[in-house]
Every structure is written in C-alpha cells, then in structure tokens.
Enzyme design. Structure first.
Site, PDB file in Angstrom:
ATOM      1  N   ASN A   9      38.189  45.965  31.287  1.00 10.72           N
ATOM      2  CA  ASN A   9      36.883  46.595  31.080  1.00 10.72           C
ATOM      3  C   ASN A   9      36.022  46.249  32.288  1.00 10.72           C
ATOM      4  O   ASN A   9      35.563  45.118  32.422  1.00 10.72           O
ATOM      5  CB  ASN A   9      36.263  46.055  29.789  1.00 10.72           C
ATOM      6  CG  ASN A   9      34.869  46.592  29.555  1.00 10.72           C
ATOM      7  OD1 ASN A   9      34.406  47.473  30.266  1.00 10.72           O
ATOM      8  ND2 ASN A   9      34.197  46.061  28.539  1.00 10.72           N
ATOM      9  N   TRP A  10      35.828  47.255  33.142  1.00 13.37           N
ATOM     10  CA  TRP A  10      35.106  46.990  34.391  1.00 13.37           C
ATOM     11  C   TRP A  10      33.595  46.898  34.155  1.00 13.37           C
ATOM     12  O   TRP A  10      32.857  46.539  35.075  1.00 13.37           O
ATOM     13  CB  TRP A  10      35.406  48.091  35.404  1.00 13.37           C
ATOM     14  CG  TRP A  10      36.813  48.089  35.943  1.00 13.37           C
ATOM     15  CD1 TRP A  10      37.874  47.329  35.504  1.00 13.37           C
ATOM     16  CD2 TRP A  10      37.303  48.871  37.032  1.00 13.37           C
ATOM     17  NE1 TRP A  10      38.995  47.602  36.252  1.00 13.37           N
ATOM     18  CE2 TRP A  10      38.675  48.552  37.200  1.00 13.37           C
ATOM     19  CE3 TRP A  10      36.738  49.816  37.882  1.00 13.37           C
ATOM     20  CZ2 TRP A  10      39.472  49.142  38.183  1.00 13.37           C
ATOM     21  CZ3 TRP A  10      37.534  50.408  38.863  1.00 13.37           C
ATOM     22  CH2 TRP A  10      38.880  50.075  39.015  1.00 13.37           C
ATOM     23  N   LYS A  11      33.133  47.283  32.991  1.00 13.86           N
ATOM     24  CA  LYS A  11      31.695  47.264  32.690  1.00 13.86           C
ATOM     25  C   LYS A  11      30.932  48.015  33.801  1.00 13.86           C
ATOM     26  O   LYS A  11      31.472  48.951  34.374  1.00 13.86           O
ATOM     27  CB  LYS A  11      31.218  45.818  32.492  1.00 13.86           C
ATOM     28  CG  LYS A  11      32.091  45.090  31.453  1.00 13.86           C
ATOM     29  CD  LYS A  11      31.579  43.748  31.049  1.00 13.86           C
ATOM     30  CE  LYS A  11      32.551  43.118  30.041  1.00 13.86           C
ATOM     31  NZ  LYS A  11      32.076  41.835  29.533  1.00 13.86           N
ATOM     32  N   HIS A  94      31.778  47.565  21.788  1.00 14.02           N
ATOM     33  CA  HIS A  94      31.678  46.347  22.591  1.00 14.02           C
ATOM     34  C   HIS A  94      30.376  45.603  22.259  1.00 14.02           C
ATOM     35  O   HIS A  94      29.342  46.227  22.018  1.00 14.02           O
ATOM     36  CB  HIS A  94      31.734  46.682  24.076  1.00 14.02           C
ATOM     37  CG  HIS A  94      31.977  45.482  24.915  1.00 14.02           C
ATOM     38  ND1 HIS A  94      30.974  44.595  25.240  1.00 14.02           N
ATOM     39  CD2 HIS A  94      33.118  44.974  25.438  1.00 14.02           C
ATOM     40  CE1 HIS A  94      31.488  43.610  25.948  1.00 14.02           C
ATOM     41  NE2 HIS A  94      32.792  43.816  26.086  1.00 14.02           N
ATOM     42  N   GLU A  96      28.310  44.187  24.053  1.00 13.47           N
ATOM     43  CA  GLU A  96      27.170  44.536  24.929  1.00 13.47           C
ATOM     44  C   GLU A  96      26.521  45.836  24.468  1.00 13.47           C
ATOM     45  O   GLU A  96      25.304  45.994  24.559  1.00 13.47           O
ATOM     46  CB  GLU A  96      27.652  44.614  26.384  1.00 13.47           C
ATOM     47  CG  GLU A  96      27.967  43.222  26.926  1.00 13.47           C
ATOM     48  CD  GLU A  96      29.088  43.168  27.937  1.00 13.47           C
ATOM     49  OE1 GLU A  96      29.433  44.211  28.536  1.00 13.47           O
ATOM     50  OE2 GLU A  96      29.647  42.063  28.134  1.00 13.47           O
ATOM     51  N   GLU A 166      36.624  39.981  20.133  1.00 15.94           N
ATOM     52  CA  GLU A 166      35.926  39.381  21.270  1.00 15.94           C
ATOM     53  C   GLU A 166      34.768  38.528  20.753  1.00 15.94           C
ATOM     54  O   GLU A 166      33.677  39.047  20.508  1.00 15.94           O
ATOM     55  CB  GLU A 166      35.377  40.468  22.195  1.00 15.94           C
ATOM     56  CG  GLU A 166      36.437  41.357  22.813  1.00 15.94           C
ATOM     57  CD  GLU A 166      35.957  41.982  24.117  1.00 15.94           C
ATOM     58  OE1 GLU A 166      36.651  41.794  25.125  1.00 15.94           O
ATOM     59  OE2 GLU A 166      34.904  42.638  24.133  1.00 15.94           O
ATOM     60  N   GLY A 172      32.201  36.346  29.213  1.00 16.14           N
ATOM     61  CA  GLY A 172      31.501  36.090  30.472  1.00 16.14           C
ATOM     62  C   GLY A 172      30.944  34.685  30.580  1.00 16.14           C
ATOM     63  O   GLY A 172      30.155  34.392  31.481  1.00 16.14           O
ATOM     64  N   SER A 212      36.658  35.733  28.423  1.00 13.94           N
ATOM     65  CA  SER A 212      37.022  34.771  29.471  1.00 13.94           C
ATOM     66  C   SER A 212      38.525  34.540  29.601  1.00 13.94           C
ATOM     67  O   SER A 212      38.962  33.417  29.863  1.00 13.94           O
ATOM     68  CB  SER A 212      36.284  33.444  29.268  1.00 13.94           C
ATOM     69  OG  SER A 212      34.883  33.642  29.366  1.00 13.94           O
ATOM     70  N   GLY A 233      37.434  41.224  31.082  1.00 15.87           N
ATOM     71  CA  GLY A 233      36.227  41.619  31.796  1.00 15.87           C
ATOM     72  C   GLY A 233      36.287  41.163  33.246  1.00 15.87           C
ATOM     73  O   GLY A 233      36.916  41.808  34.087  1.00 15.87           O
ATOM     74  N   GLY A 234      35.644  40.048  33.538  1.00 17.01           N
ATOM     75  CA  GLY A 234      35.509  39.571  34.911  1.00 17.01           C
ATOM     76  C   GLY A 234      36.817  39.535  35.697  1.00 17.01           C
ATOM     77  O   GLY A 234      36.866  39.990  36.855  1.00 17.01           O
TER      78      GLY A 234
HETATM   79  P1  13P Z   1      35.071  38.466  30.221  1.00 21.01           P
HETATM   80  O1  13P Z   1      36.560  38.508  30.408  1.00 21.01           O
HETATM   81  O2  13P Z   1      34.306  38.613  31.516  1.00 21.01           O
HETATM   82  O3  13P Z   1      34.637  37.301  29.395  1.00 21.01           O
HETATM   83  O4  13P Z   1      34.679  39.788  29.369  1.00 21.01           O
HETATM   84  C1  13P Z   1      35.393  40.088  28.232  1.00 21.01           C
HETATM   85  C2  13P Z   1      34.970  41.414  27.763  1.00 21.01           C
HETATM   86  O5  13P Z   1      33.834  41.601  27.364  1.00 21.01           O
HETATM   87  C3  13P Z   1      35.938  42.514  27.820  1.00 21.01           C
HETATM   88  O6  13P Z   1      35.486  43.627  27.138  1.00 21.01           O
END
Ligand code: 13P
Length: 249
Positions: A9-11, A94, A96, A166, A172, A212, A233-234
């Site tokens: 997920n590149w956000k 998600h 967010e 999640e 994050g 993470s 994510g990251g």
């Molecule tokens: P991180 O891997 O950066 O914690 O993010 C996870 C995430 O929200 C994937 O959708």
C-alpha cells in the site's frame, strides 16, 4: 490451499516518475514463488502502473473507491472507473480512511457490497486502536468491525474477500504485533468467519497482517498458521525491502 498474498500500500507517496522507477525496480526482481504480489499506487497513477506491469505477475490494485457507481461525488473514484483501466482489486476500510476521512462501518459495508456486486476483489482492513488493546477490548472491536461491514454478504461473495488485520498502533510506528498476537487474532477472525459462513469459507479466506512489517520481522509473522501474507506500507516503497518481504513467505 489458501492464497498467499503480499500487497504494498503506497498510500500518498510517489509522483509519476517515482512510480515508474519503483515499478521498474520491482519488475527486475523476478519470480515470486506462487505468492500473489500486488501494489496499490495512488489513484492517478493506477493506469500508468497497469500499463507498465502488463507483462508482469505483479497486480495493480486501488487504495479506495466510492460506494456509488457514478454521480456527483467530487474527487471520488468508482468501481467501474477502476475496472475500465484493468484494476480488479481494491483496498477498503484502511484505518487512515476511517480516521482521517470519517469512513464509517456503514459506508464500508456499502462499499464492499458495490465492489463484490461488480466482481471486484476487496482487501478489507480493520483493527483495533492502542486504547482498545490496553483495555483488552481488541477482540470485541475487531468482531464489531467485521460484523458491521461483512456479515450481510452472501456466502458466494466471500470469494472476493481478503481480510487484512492491521492493528492501528502498529501502523507506521515501527511497533509490530508479536507473531503470537497476530496468530491469536487471525485465529479468532477465522473462527468468526466460520461461525458466520461455515468452515469452507473460513478455511479459504486469506487473512493478511499489516503494521510495520519489515524484512527483519516478516518471516516470523508469516510463519504463523493463520497468517496468509501481509499488507505492507513503508517497506513497500523500497523494492529490495518489499521483495525481501515477499520472499519471507
Ligand atoms: P506500515 O507498514 O508503514 O506500518 O503500514 C501498514 C499499512 O498501513 C498498510 O496498509
């Protein structure tokens, strides 16, 4: 056998050129050993990503979509728009989106219904906040999120559903659920799906862990029997790290 999936997920990261650069680096990585590998660039780069990956096993997926099929919803993207450019899967729910864009369980239930009605795969995200876990309320929160958004589905719709647990406190933050915490929750989720929809659907639904996940911890998390992959994510923004995570399954 359940699917194994690693999705990035590149956000809201990567401009047009950075999208091409990361895709080029991922394409150079080669075989994925039966793991379904997916990436979710931001909406305006989906079309470009589909074109750039048309000769690759990496699938391009959306980060979100609206519940209506069209209409006066400024700034939104519909299921038909995604499908018209070759996107067959979308992340919904998600944390967010829930936290910053006020997406409710009710709206998410509508989004999921629209997606599955159009044969769109859904990677459905949910998970508790830190206060919920501290109060030992995490199972109840997750159960509520799942019941409200997914339990009105027909059994036949579950072939489109991938679950992604999640925990918000692990997104994050560098803090992950321990492999044991992930397994405990994933087993709880599978049991819940079994109660609602039967053993076969529960056995076949892929449950991803997100929060993470890094090359250093992926193998231990993925080794758990009810963890079928990850939503990253990251670490998905770096081709070497993402590929190392894919290879950890
Ligand atoms: P991180 O891997 O950066 O914690 O993010 C996870 C995430 O929200 C994937 O959708």
């Amino acid at each position: 056998m359940r699917k194994k999936i690693v999705a990035g997920n590149w956000k809201m990261n990567n401009d047009k050129q950075e999208t091409t650069t990361l895709i080029t680096a991922l394409k150079a990585k080669g075989a994925f050993n039966g793991v379904e590998v997916k990436i979710a660039p931001t909406a305006i780069h989906l079309s470009q990503a589909v074109t750039e990956l048309n000769d690759s096993a990496i699938e391009v997926i959306g980060q979100n979509m609206h519940q209506a099929t069209n209409g006066a919803y400024t700034g939104e993207v519909s299921v038909g728009m995604l499908q018209s450019i070759g996107v067959k899967s979308v992340i919904l729910g998600h944390s967010e989106r829930r936290a910053y864009f006020n997406e409710t369980d009710e709206a998410l239930a509508e989004k999921v219904k629209t997606a599955v009605a159009h044969d769109m795969e859904v990677i459905f995200c949910f998970g508790e906040e830190l206060e919920d876990r501290k109060a030992d309320n995490h199972f109840a929160v997750v159960e509520n999120q799942l019941r409200k958004a997914l339990f009105d589905l027909d059994s036949a719709d579950w072939k489109y559903i991938v679950l992604a647990y999640e925990p918000v406190w692990a997104i994050g933050t560098g803090e992950t659920a321990s492999p044991e915490q992930a397994q405990e929750m994933h087993a709880f989720i599978r049991n819940l799906v079994e109660e609602g929809f039967g053993a076969e659907i529960a056995e076949n639904v892929a449950i991803l862990y997100g929060g993470s996940v890094k090359p250093a911890n992926a193998q231990e998390i993925f080794s758990k029997s009810d963890v079928d992959g990850g939503l990253i994510g990251g670490a998905a923004l770096n081709a070497d790290d993402f590929f190392a995570i894919v290879q950890s399954i």
